[in-house]
Each structure stands twice: as structure tokens, then as C-alpha cells.
Write an enzyme that holds these catalytic residues in place. Sequence first.
Site, mmCIF file in Angstrom:
data_model
loop_
_atom_site.group_PDB
_atom_site.id
_atom_site.type_symbol
_atom_site.label_atom_id
_atom_site.label_comp_id
_atom_site.label_asym_id
_atom_site.label_seq_id
_atom_site.Cartn_x
_atom_site.Cartn_y
_atom_site.Cartn_z
ATOM 1 N N ARG A 37 0.824 -1.213 0.000
ATOM 2 C CA ARG A 37 0.000 0.000 0.000
ATOM 3 C C ARG A 37 0.858 1.263 0.000
ATOM 4 N NH1 ARG A 37 -5.227 -1.452 3.880
ATOM 5 N NH2 ARG A 37 -6.489 -2.288 2.182
ATOM 6 N N LYS A 198 -17.516 -18.205 2.892
ATOM 7 C CA LYS A 198 -18.946 -18.149 3.197
ATOM 8 C C LYS A 198 -19.789 -17.422 2.157
ATOM 9 C CE LYS A 198 -18.702 -18.430 8.176
ATOM 10 N NZ LYS A 198 -18.905 -17.670 9.410
ATOM 11 N N GLY A 355 -8.379 -8.844 0.310
ATOM 12 C CA GLY A 355 -7.207 -9.250 1.082
ATOM 13 C C GLY A 355 -6.681 -10.638 0.742
ATOM 14 N N GLY A 378 -12.400 -4.206 1.818
ATOM 15 C CA GLY A 378 -13.820 -3.841 1.890
ATOM 16 C C GLY A 378 -14.271 -2.967 0.731
HETATM 17 C C1 3PG Z 1 -8.636 -1.465 4.854
HETATM 18 O O1 3PG Z 1 -7.636 -1.854 5.467
HETATM 19 O O2 3PG Z 1 -9.418 -2.242 4.279
HETATM 20 C C2 3PG Z 1 -8.869 0.000 4.739
HETATM 21 O O3 3PG Z 1 -7.757 0.708 5.166
HETATM 22 C C3 3PG Z 1 -10.097 0.404 5.519
HETATM 23 O O4 3PG Z 1 -9.951 0.084 6.882
HETATM 24 P P1 3PG Z 1 -11.233 -0.107 7.776
HETATM 25 O O5 3PG Z 1 -11.894 -1.371 7.330
HETATM 26 O O6 3PG Z 1 -10.753 -0.177 9.213
HETATM 27 O O7 3PG Z 1 -12.137 1.081 7.545
HETATM 28 MG MG MG Z 2 -10.977 -3.700 6.142
#
Ligand code: 3PG
Ligand code: MG
Length: 398
Positions: A37, A198, A355, A378
Site C-alpha cells: 500500500r 462463506k 485481502g 472492503g
Molecule cells: C482497509 O484496510 O481495508 C482499509 O484501510 C479500511 O480500513 P477499515 O476497514 O478499518 O475502515
Molecule cells: Mg478492512
Amino acid sequence: MTAFKTLDDADVSGKRVLVRVDLNVPVANGEVTDATRIERVAPTILELSKKGAKVILLAHFGRPKDGPTPEFSLKPIAQAVSKVIDHSVQFAEDSIGDKAVEAVAKLRNGDILLLENTRFHKGEEKNDQAYVKALAALGDIYVNDAFSAAHRAHASTEGLARLLPAYAGRTMEAELQALEKGLGNPKRPVVAIVGGAKVSSKLDLLGNLVQKVDALVIGGGMANTFLAAQGVNVGKSLCEHDLAATAREIMAKANAANCTIILPVDAIVAWHFEANAPFHAYGLDAIPDDGMILDVGPQSIERIKGAIDDASTLVWNGPLGAFELHPFDHATVAAARHVAERTKAGQLVSVAGGGDTVAALNHAGVADDFTYVSTAGGAFLEWMEGKPLPGVDVLKKR
Ligand code: 3PG
Ligand code: MG
């Protein structure tokens, strides 16, 4: 892309530029274990610095709930950023207030400053006006280069873009272009590969994809739920039996939308959930009662490769099997390598994110061969779900 202002449109020399970056990187024993990142935002930071901006980096780290806490401090990350960009990075112990104001006042053109974790202030996640204004007072221009945090309508990801002239950074720009190619305005046919444990965590995703793609490959633990819903005995496999009706609804929706769902036709079964556990390939009519499906089988891999061959565009989220346990990474690696080959041959646009997916593609050694691999978790999922991303939408409106 014309809907966004980019760094090409900004006159930054001598200006204080607030740059939202995602420095939410994995850390173990005080060391950054994956700097991807940071590497992604380096071009934007360096470009602004070279153009004579006073670069002020805004970021969150983790999910602190009780204000300033040492374990969530960005201070060690400042050094990691400095190492990646090979440029000194100053640090201020607060994102607003005297400490921030003083640090910003001292900046010369080209300097780079990182402010402490924005989430140490409750106003960040609440997108509270007082906090947004305090941040805005530190800068003349706002640049968002944190696509991976764009699903959050926070002060530093959304609120600031309303108060200051707002621009997409280089990574944000590249990410949005790649996503546009993936699902926004893709070259057809489009195939999606969705895996992971899931169904329940990816209901919205599956529901949206079946309406957008021509074929949907389902693998991972979630495939078991679909197989069981069709009457396949999945033995002791991970399976959400209570979601059988939901799985059938998704299949009906796909059918109505002319989306072919590609489920496994055979399975790799083991009796222990551990690396190198003894295993055997079975047809779907012969899964042993005491076995666990840990990967899709060899015939399924051929079927998936065929689907990849038929596609012009591919989007991928989630591994096909228990890829963290060798040899149950086999199908994920084989499919990933096939995608990489087709992409390198110029026959496929491939976009992947999430991820586990990035970890799986790195493990297969092909992350660099995809058209684009998003570091977003996310945010990538919400994009695949067809949901609006507040941090992106607010840039569009300006
Ligand atoms: C992540 O790591 O997916 C982003 O930096 C967002 O982090 P968060 O899910 O804690 O908002
Ligand atoms: Mg996250």
C-alpha cells in the site's frame, strides 16, 4: 474518467496539499510486513513533492476506539514511508490542533509531513464538521489517493472533499480506470471468479454479479453451500446449509439474467484441515460422509480454465480452495497462472482484489501479471457489490 479532476488539473506549487493515503498496512513487532500500500501511493507523494507542494499526509491505522493509543500510532509508519519513497518524512503527533498547525507552518516547498492517525479523533469516523474544518484549515487543496478507504464516509475520505478543491491521486486514478474496465464498461464476455469461505458474507456480491457478468465461477467453501442446495452430499465440508434456499434464488436470478454459474464438478477431499493432509479427488456423487472438501478437483480446474479462455474480461475475488494450506492451493494457483498467461498474451483484461485474493495471487507469483490487482479489501467488495463509494462519489461531483 473525465468526471474526476486529477493531479494534471492541479496547480500545487507552494500549496499545502492534504493527501489522504491508505497506510493501513500489516505490522508485526513494529515492522511493516507488506509495504504494497505504501508503494502504491509513493508516485502521488513524490509527484506532489517534486512539483513544490507542501505534502501533508492523512491516514488511519487500525480501528482505535479510545482516542490516542500507542499501538495505533502512525509514527513507525512514517519511517516505513520514508524508506519506500527515499525521502525524509516528518511526523506530527496530532492530526489537528497546535501540534499539526505548527508542523504545517514549518513546511518548505517539497517537504513531506505525516499527521498522526486520524481515527484518534472521534470526528473522523463521524465525519463531524468541526473535525473536517480543523483538517481543512491545514491545507489549500485535497487529494484522495486512498481507494481502499473510499467505502468509508469519514472526515478525511469524504468530508474534506466538500470543503477544499478535490482531486484524485495517481493510484486512485489508476484504480478507477481499472475498475471501469473490469465491470463498469467491460469488454464482453465477462467472467467473475468468486471464492472464499462463506456465502453469507458475499450475498450482495453474488446478487449483483449475476446481473452483470456472463459467467460466474463459484469456488471455495461457498461452493459447498451451492452444491448442497442442489442435493450434493458434501460430507463434513464447510457449508451453510441454512442458506440453501438463498443459493437456489441466486441460481434462479443468474438463469433469468443469462449468467452461467460454474460450480465445481469434482472435489479434493481430505480428512484433516491441515497442510499436507492426505487427500483424494472425488466426483460429486461420491464425497465421503466423513471427508471435507478443501479444493476444487482436476476436472473443475479444466472447466474453469475453459471459462477463462472464453472471456475477454475477468474479475476475481476470493480463493478457490483452502489456499493457505499446501497442496489445497492447487486450483487457485492453476487458475491464477492461467489468467496471468491470457493477460500477458493480450487476450484478457484481469482485475482482482480483496485481502485473501491478493495474498493468493502473490502466493501464485502472478500478481504483477494481472491487468490490475487492487489492494482494497472492503472497498473492492463494495465496488463489486455495486454499492456507491462515498470517497469516490464526492470526487465525481466536484
Ligand atoms: C482497509 O484496510 O481495508 C482499509 O484501510 C479500511 O480500513 P477499515 O476497514 O478499518 O475502515
Ligand atoms: Mg478492512
